[in-house]
Design an enzyme around this catalytic site. Structure first.
Site, PDB file in Angstrom:
ATOM      1  N   LYS A 181     -16.822 -15.499  -3.355  1.00  0.00           N
ATOM      2  CA  LYS A 181     -17.339 -14.507  -2.258  1.00  0.00           C
ATOM      3  C   LYS A 181     -16.560 -13.061  -2.498  1.00  0.00           C
ATOM      4  O   LYS A 181     -15.360 -13.113  -2.234  1.00  0.00           O
ATOM      5  CB  LYS A 181     -17.140 -14.892  -0.888  1.00  0.00           C
ATOM      6  CG  LYS A 181     -17.873 -13.653  -0.147  1.00  0.00           C
ATOM      7  CD  LYS A 181     -17.428 -13.822   1.318  1.00  0.00           C
ATOM      8  CE  LYS A 181     -16.443 -13.254   1.654  1.00  0.00           C
ATOM      9  NZ  LYS A 181     -16.493 -11.390   1.535  1.00  0.00           N
ATOM     10  N   GLU A 254      -2.609 -15.130  -1.533  1.00  0.00           N
ATOM     11  CA  GLU A 254      -2.016 -13.575  -2.173  1.00  0.00           C
ATOM     12  C   GLU A 254      -2.144 -12.692  -1.086  1.00  0.00           C
ATOM     13  O   GLU A 254      -3.399 -12.120  -0.936  1.00  0.00           O
ATOM     14  CB  GLU A 254      -2.495 -13.314  -3.507  1.00  0.00           C
ATOM     15  CG  GLU A 254      -2.261 -14.340  -4.555  1.00  0.00           C
ATOM     16  CD  GLU A 254      -0.837 -14.487  -4.858  1.00  0.00           C
ATOM     17  OE1 GLU A 254       0.134 -13.466  -4.614  1.00  0.00           O
ATOM     18  OE2 GLU A 254      -0.406 -15.210  -5.736  1.00  0.00           O
ATOM     19  N   CYS A 288      -1.647  -4.071  -4.072  1.00  0.00           N
ATOM     20  CA  CYS A 288      -0.513  -4.797  -3.028  1.00  0.00           C
ATOM     21  C   CYS A 288       0.539  -4.689  -3.600  1.00  0.00           C
ATOM     22  O   CYS A 288       1.567  -4.774  -2.526  1.00  0.00           O
ATOM     23  CB  CYS A 288      -1.048  -6.494  -3.240  1.00  0.00           C
ATOM     24  SG  CYS A 288      -1.202  -7.027  -4.946  1.00  0.00           S
ATOM     25  N   GLU A 385       1.967  -1.795   6.072  1.00  0.00           N
ATOM     26  CA  GLU A 385       1.583  -1.476   4.580  1.00  0.00           C
ATOM     27  C   GLU A 385       0.350  -0.482   4.839  1.00  0.00           C
ATOM     28  O   GLU A 385      -0.719  -0.800   5.393  1.00  0.00           O
ATOM     29  CB  GLU A 385       1.016  -2.924   4.323  1.00  0.00           C
ATOM     30  CG  GLU A 385       0.362  -2.979   2.875  1.00  0.00           C
ATOM     31  CD  GLU A 385      -0.443  -4.170   2.566  1.00  0.00           C
ATOM     32  OE1 GLU A 385      -1.303  -4.687   3.638  1.00  0.00           O
ATOM     33  OE2 GLU A 385      -0.468  -4.232   1.396  1.00  0.00           O
TER      34      GLU A 385
HETATM   35  P1  NAD Z   1      -9.191  -8.448   3.967  1.00  0.00           P
HETATM   36  O1  NAD Z   1      -8.450  -9.643   4.450  1.00  0.00           O
HETATM   37  O2  NAD Z   1      -9.816  -7.684   4.832  1.00  0.00           O
HETATM   38  O3  NAD Z   1     -10.287  -8.989   3.157  1.00  0.00           O
HETATM   39  C1  NAD Z   1     -10.196 -10.037   2.088  1.00  0.00           C
HETATM   40  C2  NAD Z   1     -11.401 -10.710   1.745  1.00  0.00           C
HETATM   41  O4  NAD Z   1     -11.586 -11.778   2.829  1.00  0.00           O
HETATM   42  C3  NAD Z   1     -12.798 -10.015   1.880  1.00  0.00           C
HETATM   43  O5  NAD Z   1     -13.613 -10.806   1.007  1.00  0.00           O
HETATM   44  C4  NAD Z   1     -13.280 -10.345   3.139  1.00  0.00           C
HETATM   45  O6  NAD Z   1     -14.767 -10.285   3.197  1.00  0.00           O
HETATM   46  C5  NAD Z   1     -12.962 -11.778   3.482  1.00  0.00           C
HETATM   47  N1  NAD Z   1     -12.629 -12.156   4.905  1.00  0.00           N
HETATM   48  C6  NAD Z   1     -12.691 -11.310   5.916  1.00  0.00           C
HETATM   49  N2  NAD Z   1     -12.463 -12.139   6.977  1.00  0.00           N
HETATM   50  C7  NAD Z   1     -12.514 -13.322   6.672  1.00  0.00           C
HETATM   51  C8  NAD Z   1     -12.345 -14.532   7.427  1.00  0.00           C
HETATM   52  N3  NAD Z   1     -11.924 -14.740   8.663  1.00  0.00           N
HETATM   53  N4  NAD Z   1     -12.277 -15.734   6.591  1.00  0.00           N
HETATM   54  C9  NAD Z   1     -12.567 -15.810   5.349  1.00  0.00           C
HETATM   55  N5  NAD Z   1     -12.457 -14.646   4.558  1.00  0.00           N
HETATM   56  C10 NAD Z   1     -12.402 -13.496   5.130  1.00  0.00           C
HETATM   57  O7  NAD Z   1      -8.452  -7.572   2.690  1.00  0.00           O
HETATM   58  P2  NAD Z   1      -8.750  -6.190   2.207  1.00  0.00           P
HETATM   59  O8  NAD Z   1      -8.856  -5.190   3.010  1.00  0.00           O
HETATM   60  O9  NAD Z   1     -10.217  -6.540   1.186  1.00  0.00           O
HETATM   61  O10 NAD Z   1      -8.004  -6.082   1.040  1.00  0.00           O
HETATM   62  C11 NAD Z   1      -6.714  -5.367   0.948  1.00  0.00           C
HETATM   63  C12 NAD Z   1      -5.401  -6.221   1.346  1.00  0.00           C
HETATM   64  O11 NAD Z   1      -5.465  -7.314   0.350  1.00  0.00           O
HETATM   65  C13 NAD Z   1      -4.224  -5.864   1.516  1.00  0.00           C
HETATM   66  O12 NAD Z   1      -3.411  -6.067   2.624  1.00  0.00           O
HETATM   67  C14 NAD Z   1      -3.484  -5.792   0.338  1.00  0.00           C
HETATM   68  O13 NAD Z   1      -2.133  -5.904   0.334  1.00  0.00           O
HETATM   69  C15 NAD Z   1      -3.919  -7.270  -0.211  1.00  0.00           C
HETATM   70  N6  NAD Z   1      -3.964  -7.886  -1.403  1.00  0.00           N
HETATM   71  C16 NAD Z   1      -2.984  -8.654  -2.102  1.00  0.00           C
HETATM   72  C17 NAD Z   1      -3.001  -8.798  -3.492  1.00  0.00           C
HETATM   73  C18 NAD Z   1      -1.915  -9.974  -3.831  1.00  0.00           C
HETATM   74  O14 NAD Z   1      -1.894 -10.327  -4.783  1.00  0.00           O
HETATM   75  N7  NAD Z   1      -0.960 -10.271  -3.033  1.00  0.00           N
HETATM   76  C19 NAD Z   1      -3.687  -8.383  -4.202  1.00  0.00           C
HETATM   77  C20 NAD Z   1      -4.445  -7.425  -3.879  1.00  0.00           C
HETATM   78  C21 NAD Z   1      -4.912  -7.176  -2.356  1.00  0.00           C
END
Ligand code: NAD
Length: 484
Positions: A181, A254, A288, A385
């Site tokens: 997804k 991640e 990230c 962050e």
């Molecule tokens: P997010 O956590 O809001 O969303 C990530 C994904 O999770 C989306 O597809 C979202 O629809 C889904 N999601 C939301 N609620 C959910 C739930 N309750 N259960 C399952 N899935 C759910 O993150 P974002 O805003 O899309 O991304 C930014 C964040 O991602 C930042 O904190 C960044 O640091 C992190 N990030 C980490 C890495 C890494 O490799 N560590 C890489 C890229 C981004």
């Protein structure tokens, strides 16, 4: 230069974006629009999955697993190369679509799309052969790696295609099938890739479902999914972990980071200003592993900050489809509001803002490159962050103090150390609580290089054979002749 002349990009064939379930294009009666963050205008509609769609996708993956798990290494490798070929054949269109939906300028899009092709081909070469751990005549102990089953992949909006590939490639290579997804903010490249993948893969091996956060939640609680591979925020990661407990799903998480960079006094500040800039602001800091706290020794602090600001002034922030653009907008309104709120706090606290500040551009979601001079350690712009182009630069006196301050965070994703003396930098690197520490470089990744967070930046590893092992169960077989 007239804007029309400066636009790059190729015509993307008009298409109705669809999910891929059991090899079929599937649309939904409910749709939402993907928004171009540089203009705020809709690009295209995409389907919102129902619970039934998700169940169909999981069932298709479950059925496909019975066959896919028995495919040979070379069949899987061929499939991954076929997926890479599909992206390569549509390279320019993927670049354009990625820039339109994510906002990143061409160089960043090339890094991501080129990286997706490269990762598919390289992960396609990885395997985990059985290990004979004891071989005592007729008594043997063998450890083997078996696929888990249906993997649920959930991705964010900063590198939508590359982070999907980081999951799809090892999951399939290990013999699993998948339901993935994408983020509701950036579903288009992933949906299109999913459709192209159906030309290569048997039905049900890779299913893509789009929607809001709900399908993600349904996946984490689904009894027929054996593992969740998730990239996103720490807050969501915790929800995923709690929900995945229902059937003890395996997890790779991640998550977020608040990466420090430590600059030792022996560097030439003018010479590294450019590298330090991009360490922080690449992808408009929606990375990230962006440097989110820059610690500079007091001896060179003023020169380093001046050089950084001078370089920053040369960088062009604009619509990523303009040739001269080097940094694009933030990807979505939610993130834009969050970063603007952080900036408001800095203004209210009276922080010294050397460059940038609150946005005035009313097109799209642009936030100016912002550099803040030595705010207190407990400021929100230091502790949180930002995930946007707001960099606090922090002065330190001695290295023990810098390391202590760098480690004083719940995160532990990555860090960097900059010094003319590599041995000295090594000694600092080894004391940092982070999954990756770069020395005199940053943002180097590889399919063969383990990547994962310490502390609340995640669990498990992506990339390398450790990453591949994360998509497997280990099985030990111990044999000896029957004692008769
Ligand atoms: P997010 O956590 O809001 O969303 C990530 C994904 O999770 C989306 O597809 C979202 O629809 C889904 N999601 C939301 N609620 C959910 C739930 N309750 N259960 C399952 N899935 C759910 O993150 P974002 O805003 O899309 O991304 C930014 C964040 O991602 C930042 O904190 C960044 O640091 C992190 N990030 C980490 C890495 C890494 O490799 N560590 C890489 C890229 C981004």
């Amino acid at each position: 230069m007239k804007i029309e002349n400066a636009v790059w990009g190729t015509q993307i064939p008009a298409r109705e974006f669809a999910m891929s379930i059991n090899g079929n294009r599937v649309v939904s009666k409910d749709t939402d629009f993907a928004i171009n963050p540089a203009t705020g205008q809709p690009i295209a509609a995409y389907p919102l999955a129902t619970r039934q769609h998700l169940d169909q996708a999981v069932q298709a993956a479950k059925t496909a697993f019975d066959t896919w798990r028995h495919t040979s290494f070379s069949e899987r490798q061929k499939a991954l190369n076929g997926l890479a070929d599909q992206i390569e054949a549509n390279y320019e269109a993927f670049l354009t679509l990625l820039t339109m939906e994510q906002g990143k300028p061409r160089a960043g899009a090339e890094w991501e799309i080129g990286g997706s092709i490269y990762w598919l081909r390289e992960i396609g070469k990885q395997s985990l052969p059985e290990e004979v751990v004891r071989d005592e005549g007729e008594n043997k102990v063998v450890t083997r790696y078996t696929p888990i089953g249906v993997i649920g992949g959930i991705t964010p909006w900063n590198f939508p295609l590359l982070l999907a590939v980081w999951k799809i490639a090892p999951a399939l290579m290990a013999g699993n099938t998948m339901v993935l997804k994408p983020s509701p903010y950036t579903p288009l490249c992933t949906l299109w890739f999913g459709e192209l993948a159906q030309k290569i893969l048997p039905p049900g091996v890779l299913n893509i479902v789009s929607g809001g956060n709900e399908p993600g939640r349904w996946m984490t609680e689904h009894p027929d999914i054996g593992k969740i591979a998730f990239t996103g925020s720490t807050a969501t990661g915790k929800k995923v972990m709690a929900s995945a407990a229902s059937n003890l799903k395996r997890l790779t998480l991640e998550l977020g980071g608040n990466d420090p960079a430590i600059v030792l006094p022996d560097v030439d500040p003018e010479a590294i200003a450019r590298d330090l800039f991009w360490a922080s602001f690449q992808n408009s800091s929606q990375f990230c592993v962006a440097t989110k706290r820059l610690y500079i020794h007091e001896q060179i602090y003023d020169r380093a900050v001046a050089a950084l600001v001078d370089y920053a002034r040369t960088v062009k922030v604009d619509n990523g489809l303009l040739v001269e653009s080097q940094l694009g907008p933030l990807q979505n309104r939610m993130q834009y509001d969050k970063v603007r709120d952080l900036l408001r706090d800095s203004v209210a606290q009276g922080h010294q803002i050397l460059l940038g500040g609150l946005p005035t551009d009313t097109r799209g979601f642009f936030i100016p490159v912002t550099i803040i001079d030595n705010p207190p350690d407990e400021s929100r712009c230091v502790v949180e962050e930002a995930f946007g182009p707001v960099l606090p630069v922090l002065k330190y006196r001695d290295i023990d103090e810098a390391i202590d301050r760098a480690n004083r965070t719940e995160y532990g994703l990555a860090a960097s150390v900059w010094s003319a003396d590599v041995a000295k930098a090594q000694a600092v690197a080894r004391r940092l609580e982070a999954g990756t520490v770069w020395i005199n470089q940053i943002h180097v990744f590889g399919p063969d290089i383990a990547f994962g967070g310490h502390k609340q930046s995640g669990m498990g590893i992506e990339n390398s054979l450790h990453g591949l092992a994360g998509y497997c169960n280990m099985q030990t077989i111990m044999e000896r002749p029957l004692n008769v």
